[in-house]
Design an enzyme around this catalytic site. Structure first.
Site, PDB file in Angstrom:
ATOM      1  N   HIS A  59      -9.814   0.597  -0.515  1.00  0.00           N
ATOM      2  CA  HIS A  59      -9.668   1.374   0.708  1.00  0.00           C
ATOM      3  C   HIS A  59     -10.973   1.261   1.507  1.00  0.00           C
ATOM      4  O   HIS A  59     -12.048   1.618   1.013  1.00  0.00           O
ATOM      5  CB  HIS A  59      -9.455   2.854   0.377  1.00  0.00           C
ATOM      6  CG  HIS A  59      -8.055   3.225   0.023  1.00  0.00           C
ATOM      7  ND1 HIS A  59      -7.484   2.906  -1.192  1.00  0.00           N
ATOM      8  CD2 HIS A  59      -7.103   3.918   0.715  1.00  0.00           C
ATOM      9  CE1 HIS A  59      -6.251   3.397  -1.237  1.00  0.00           C
ATOM     10  NE2 HIS A  59      -5.994   4.007  -0.096  1.00  0.00           N
ATOM     11  N   HIS A 115       0.847  -1.191   0.000  1.00  0.00           N
ATOM     12  CA  HIS A 115       0.000   0.000   0.000  1.00  0.00           C
ATOM     13  C   HIS A 115       0.884   1.243   0.000  1.00  0.00           C
ATOM     14  O   HIS A 115       1.313   1.732   1.049  1.00  0.00           O
ATOM     15  CB  HIS A 115      -0.911   0.009   1.230  1.00  0.00           C
ATOM     16  CG  HIS A 115      -2.038   0.999   1.137  1.00  0.00           C
ATOM     17  ND1 HIS A 115      -3.370   0.610   1.102  1.00  0.00           N
ATOM     18  CD2 HIS A 115      -2.064   2.344   1.039  1.00  0.00           C
ATOM     19  CE1 HIS A 115      -4.140   1.683   1.012  1.00  0.00           C
ATOM     20  NE2 HIS A 115      -3.356   2.748   0.978  1.00  0.00           N
ATOM     21  N   ASP A 172       1.884   3.892   2.988  1.00  0.00           N
ATOM     22  CA  ASP A 172       0.789   4.709   2.476  1.00  0.00           C
ATOM     23  C   ASP A 172       1.354   5.873   1.667  1.00  0.00           C
ATOM     24  O   ASP A 172       1.372   5.835   0.449  1.00  0.00           O
ATOM     25  CB  ASP A 172      -0.120   5.195   3.595  1.00  0.00           C
ATOM     26  CG  ASP A 172      -1.489   5.655   3.073  1.00  0.00           C
ATOM     27  OD1 ASP A 172      -1.773   5.426   1.885  1.00  0.00           O
ATOM     28  OD2 ASP A 172      -2.258   6.234   3.854  1.00  0.00           O
ATOM     29  N   GLU A 193     -10.866   2.915   7.021  1.00  0.00           N
ATOM     30  CA  GLU A 193      -9.862   3.901   7.414  1.00  0.00           C
ATOM     31  C   GLU A 193     -10.549   5.035   8.163  1.00  0.00           C
ATOM     32  O   GLU A 193     -10.235   5.303   9.324  1.00  0.00           O
ATOM     33  CB  GLU A 193      -9.135   4.427   6.180  1.00  0.00           C
ATOM     34  CG  GLU A 193      -8.060   5.464   6.495  1.00  0.00           C
ATOM     35  CD  GLU A 193      -7.395   6.015   5.242  1.00  0.00           C
ATOM     36  OE1 GLU A 193      -6.310   6.612   5.380  1.00  0.00           O
ATOM     37  OE2 GLU A 193      -7.950   5.867   4.141  1.00  0.00           O
ATOM     38  N   ASP A 244       1.832   9.169  -5.829  1.00  0.00           N
ATOM     39  CA  ASP A 244       1.775  10.620  -5.655  1.00  0.00           C
ATOM     40  C   ASP A 244       1.928  11.035  -4.195  1.00  0.00           C
ATOM     41  O   ASP A 244       1.806  12.226  -3.867  1.00  0.00           O
ATOM     42  CB  ASP A 244       0.488  11.201  -6.246  1.00  0.00           C
ATOM     43  CG  ASP A 244      -0.764  10.496  -5.765  1.00  0.00           C
ATOM     44  OD1 ASP A 244      -0.653   9.444  -5.114  1.00  0.00           O
ATOM     45  OD2 ASP A 244      -1.878  10.993  -6.037  1.00  0.00           O
TER      46      ASP A 244
END
Length: 370
Positions: free
Chosen positions: A213, A25, A304, A216, A29
């Site tokens: 996702h 994960h 992440d 979270e 960007d």
């Protein structure tokens, strides 16, 4: 539940960096070098909040450390802005592969949303091809530097937009050319995965793996939608699953959803530092990762966004070692979990496990290196 015996001292980041690791994960960007952002922004005339690398690096961390996923996501306006030209897509991808390799990562799946990189006139296909070429170059340079890495990519559709089916078709078109899966990204609140079930149905028909996702910013209901309705093979983050587990008694009581995820070995792509920033967890001491690990869930440890979270996977493991007493056994298990849950073809997974990961950890555990 029995916890592992604490090591005499926590594992150091330098020691962990030398061990092979797997990242599932990682947002492309979210891992740019500050100097790269500055140089490209100057070329295209994009204004930045700071113009010196260290100051810009600190700005990204502080802005992302606001406590909400929405504010965290706002920082990506600057990174995405400098990923609009083919040469820039190539450069960012190459540098990401090299930086991960320098941290001891031997396999990585990096994800990005090509639909956000069309402002300078590139087509979706041109974005993907430039990025894949960059990964190839980064792998070549990393190997030449003595740190070989295998990089594959996931294409993301934005969950608040309406192009997920199109991006899913793009992922299938580039299958076995470097793209190994699909994801949806963006703000979870108000944008349930079920809105994009057409894309996920298409991927299942095409036998293309995908992660989602979920869990979270939203609770177990988000994870249920991702797994039960959409059919996710992995869960991005998933830490809110802890709300479906009763830990108050001598023995944990799992909901049917929690049992299903554990029984089916659906991997949780956990990113501890990021979870603290977006309030997916209140503190590292109370982060659900330890309970989920101890209960036997397929826990993996991830970055992440290295820039926004000012981290690396070695640092994430160091934090877990300092906080929970994790040693090489836990680092190895999470690494093996990640390799087994990767979207690589089975023979490639087995090869990396047998030739790279297991021999290295056998040596580390036998010497007791810290």
């Amino acid at each position: 539940m029995n916890s592992p015996e604490l090591p005499k001292t926590a594992l150091t980041q330098d020691a962990i960096r030398k061990a092979p690791k797997v990242v599932l994960h990682e947002h492309l960007d979210g891992g740019l070098r500050p100097q790269t952002i500055i140089e490209i922004a100057d070329e295209i005339g994009h204004p930045l909040p700071a113009h010196e690398p260290e100051a810009l690096k600190n700005w990204f961390f502080e802005a992302a450390d606001s406590g909400t996923l929405e504010r965290y996501l706002e920082t990506f306006a600057h990174t995405v802005a400098v990923m609009q030209r083919a040469d820039d897509c190539f450069r960012v991808a190459s540098e990401a592969a090299q930086d991960l390799a320098a941290d001891g990562v031997v396999y990585a799946e990096l994800r990005y949303a090509p639909e956000q990189q069309l402002l300078a006139g590139l087509s979706l296909e041109e974005v993907v091809e430039a990025t894949l070429a960059g990964f190839e170059e980064g792998q070549r340079l990393a190997a030449a530097a003595g740190s070989p890495i295998t990089v594959r990519t996931l294409l993301c559709g934005m969950r608040h937009a309406d192009r997920t089916k199109e991006i899913a078709e793009l992922a299938v078109a580039y299958r076995d050319k470097g793209v190994v899966g699909f994801d949806i990204a963006g703000g979870e609140i108000g944008n349930p995965a079920e809105r994009h079930v057409e894309a996920f149905d298409y991927l299942r028909r095409e036998n293309m793996p995908f992660t989602i996702h979920a869990g979270e910013s939203c609770g177990p209901e988000s994870i249920w939608g991702a797994v039960a309705v959409c059919g996710a093979n992995r869960i991005g983050h998933g830490v809110q699953l802890i709300k479906d587990i009763d830990l108050t008694g001598d023995e944990a009581k799992l909901s049917n959803l929690a049992h299903y995820i554990r029984d089916r070995r659906i991997a949780l792509e956990v990113a501890p530092s990021s979870n603290l920033q977006t309030e997916g967890a209140e503190s590292i001491e109370t982060h659900p990762i330890k309970a989920l690990y101890d209960l036997g869930f397929r826990v993996t440890v991830n970055n992440d966004n290295r820039l926004q979270s000012r981290t690396s996977v070695s640092r994430e493991f160091q934090i877990l070692s300092e906080t929970f007493g994790w040693g090489w056994a836990e680092v190895k298990r999470c690494t093996e979990n990640a390799m087994k849950a990767s979207f690589l073809h089975h023979p490639e997974r087995r090869r990396i496990l047998a030739e790279v990961i297991r021999p290295a950890y056998a040596a580390l555990e036998s010497t007791g290196a810290e």
